[in-house]
Design a protein around this motif. Structure first.
Motif, PDB file in Angstrom:
ATOM      1  N   ILE A 174      36.450  11.858 -16.761  1.00 28.76           N
ATOM      2  CA  ILE A 174      34.927  12.284 -16.728  1.00 28.76           C
ATOM      3  C   ILE A 174      34.141  11.069 -16.281  1.00 28.76           C
ATOM      4  O   ILE A 174      34.111  10.033 -16.866  1.00 28.76           O
ATOM      5  CB  ILE A 174      34.777  12.586 -18.462  1.00 28.76           C
ATOM      6  CG1 ILE A 174      35.411  13.747 -18.866  1.00 28.76           C
ATOM      7  CG2 ILE A 174      33.215  12.909 -18.742  1.00 28.76           C
ATOM      8  CD1 ILE A 174      35.195  14.046 -20.347  1.00 28.76           C
ATOM      9  N   ALA A 175      33.433  11.490 -14.934  1.00 28.12           N
ATOM     10  CA  ALA A 175      32.709  10.535 -14.560  1.00 28.12           C
ATOM     11  C   ALA A 175      31.203  10.644 -15.155  1.00 28.12           C
ATOM     12  O   ALA A 175      30.495  11.749 -15.271  1.00 28.12           O
ATOM     13  CB  ALA A 175      32.499  10.807 -12.929  1.00 28.12           C
ATOM     14  N   VAL A 176      30.554   9.395 -15.456  1.00 28.81           N
ATOM     15  CA  VAL A 176      29.176   9.440 -15.932  1.00 28.81           C
ATOM     16  C   VAL A 176      28.497   8.242 -14.974  1.00 28.81           C
ATOM     17  O   VAL A 176      28.622   7.041 -15.196  1.00 28.81           O
ATOM     18  CB  VAL A 176      29.151   8.923 -17.374  1.00 28.81           C
ATOM     19  CG1 VAL A 176      27.800   8.858 -18.058  1.00 28.81           C
ATOM     20  CG2 VAL A 176      29.952   9.901 -18.374  1.00 28.81           C
ATOM     21  N   LEU A 177      27.873   8.733 -13.835  1.00 27.15           N
ATOM     22  CA  LEU A 177      27.456   7.989 -12.807  1.00 27.15           C
ATOM     23  C   LEU A 177      26.121   7.310 -13.329  1.00 27.15           C
ATOM     24  O   LEU A 177      24.837   7.777 -12.924  1.00 27.15           O
ATOM     25  CB  LEU A 177      27.380   8.938 -11.650  1.00 27.15           C
ATOM     26  CG  LEU A 177      28.468   9.358 -10.989  1.00 27.15           C
ATOM     27  CD1 LEU A 177      28.148  10.221  -9.985  1.00 27.15           C
ATOM     28  CD2 LEU A 177      29.556   8.592 -10.982  1.00 27.15           C
ATOM     29  N   HIS A 178      26.069   6.089 -14.126  1.00 27.63           N
ATOM     30  CA  HIS A 178      24.943   5.676 -14.548  1.00 27.63           C
ATOM     31  C   HIS A 178      25.339   4.036 -14.663  1.00 27.63           C
ATOM     32  O   HIS A 178      26.277   3.705 -14.724  1.00 27.63           O
ATOM     33  CB  HIS A 178      24.655   6.148 -16.162  1.00 27.63           C
ATOM     34  CG  HIS A 178      23.181   5.851 -16.526  1.00 27.63           C
ATOM     35  ND1 HIS A 178      23.038   4.524 -17.435  1.00 27.63           N
ATOM     36  CD2 HIS A 178      21.984   6.341 -16.455  1.00 27.63           C
ATOM     37  CE1 HIS A 178      21.781   4.524 -17.718  1.00 27.63           C
ATOM     38  NE2 HIS A 178      21.006   5.388 -17.067  1.00 27.63           N
TER      39      HIS A 178
END
Length: 269
Positions: free
Chosen positions: A69-73
């Motif tokens: 699960i990518a969370v691009l922050h």
């Protein structure tokens, strides 16, 4: 009436009511910056838009686009945390992340989860749900920003390179992401700003020969650390971006002409 996943109020944001969506909204992130690669889920993380992101035993969550699960922050570490099942109970484990992992407001290293728990990874919050939930598409356009804030313009573009590669550029608070097929690269704010400037110039002129951007225009538009940026500063920025583009076979995206400037060699969509 279909009730919110967490209370009896009607759903208005994905599987959530407005109150539960607003309660976990995070600044500086859009719905498009969170996505799951899990194919066979048995649990979910629900974001502020009420979108369920599939979880399975051993799922890794983080800023690296290659994790489950990518969370691009910017506040989220590359491999921030993992979720696993221990003796039939879901646990979340912090992977020595830079900004920490919290469950119900308490910083944790390894803790058991129950349905509806609020999880915080850096500055980004989710609800944990112990069952798989139907996949729904995240909001696009004006609905993709966090529900606590007024909508912001987030730059995105699709570009076809001279070699025929399809690129997808998407902005985020600390820069942006460029995707090509199954590969992606992260771009710092100034690197993404350069590409955004070239795309916008190419979009606004019909004659490609007029799409060049002079080095002093780039220096004026971007926030260089030096007080008076010169052509060498701009040239080094372009070289840095080209090196990153080369890693995904897109080094033909930026074209330069001596004494004129730089332009986007591809066709923006």
């Amino acid at each position: 009436m279909v009730a919110c996943l967490l209370c009896s109020s009607p759903r208005s944001i994905g599987v959530l009511c407005t109150s539960h969506g607003v309660a976990i909204a995070s600044p500086g992130i859009t719905s498009e910056q969170i996505f799951s690669r899990v194919q066979t889920p048995n649990a979910a993380l629900v974001d502020a838009w009420g979108v369920a992101h599939a979880l399975a035993d051993g799922t890794r969550v983080g800023r690296d686009p290659r994790v489950d699960i990518a969370v691009l922050h910017a506040s989220v570490s590359s491999e921030h945390a993992s979720l696993k099942v221990v003796d039939g109970t879901w646990h979340i484990v912090d992977n020595t992340s830079r900004n920490g992992t919290e469950v119900e407001g308490t910083r944790i290293t390894d803790v058991a989860l129950t349905g509806g728990n609020t999880i915080r990874l850096g500055d980004v919050k989710f609800y944990f749900w112990p069952d798989a939930l139907p996949k729904i598409e995240p909001p696009r356009g004006s609905g993709r920003t966090a529900p606590t804030r007024r909508d912001e313009l987030v730059f995105s573009a699709k570009v076809t390179t001279p070699r025929g590669h399809q690129l997808d550029l998407r902005q985020r608070v600390d820069g942006g992401v460029l995707r090509i097929a199954d590969s992606s690269i992260e771009l710092a704010a100034m690197e993404f700003g350069l590409l955004q400037l070239l795309v916008e110039r190419r979009r606004t002129v019909s004659d490609a020969e007029l799409a060049y951007v002079a080095w002093h225009e780039i220096a004026d538009a971007l926030s260089f650390r030096s007080v008076q940026a010169d052509s060498e500063n701009v040239r080094e920025l372009v070289h840095r971006v080209r090196r990153k583009l080369a890693s995904v076979s897109a080094d033909d995206l930026i074209e330069s002409k001596r004494g004129v400037g730089y332009r986007l060699a591809g066709e923006p969509g």
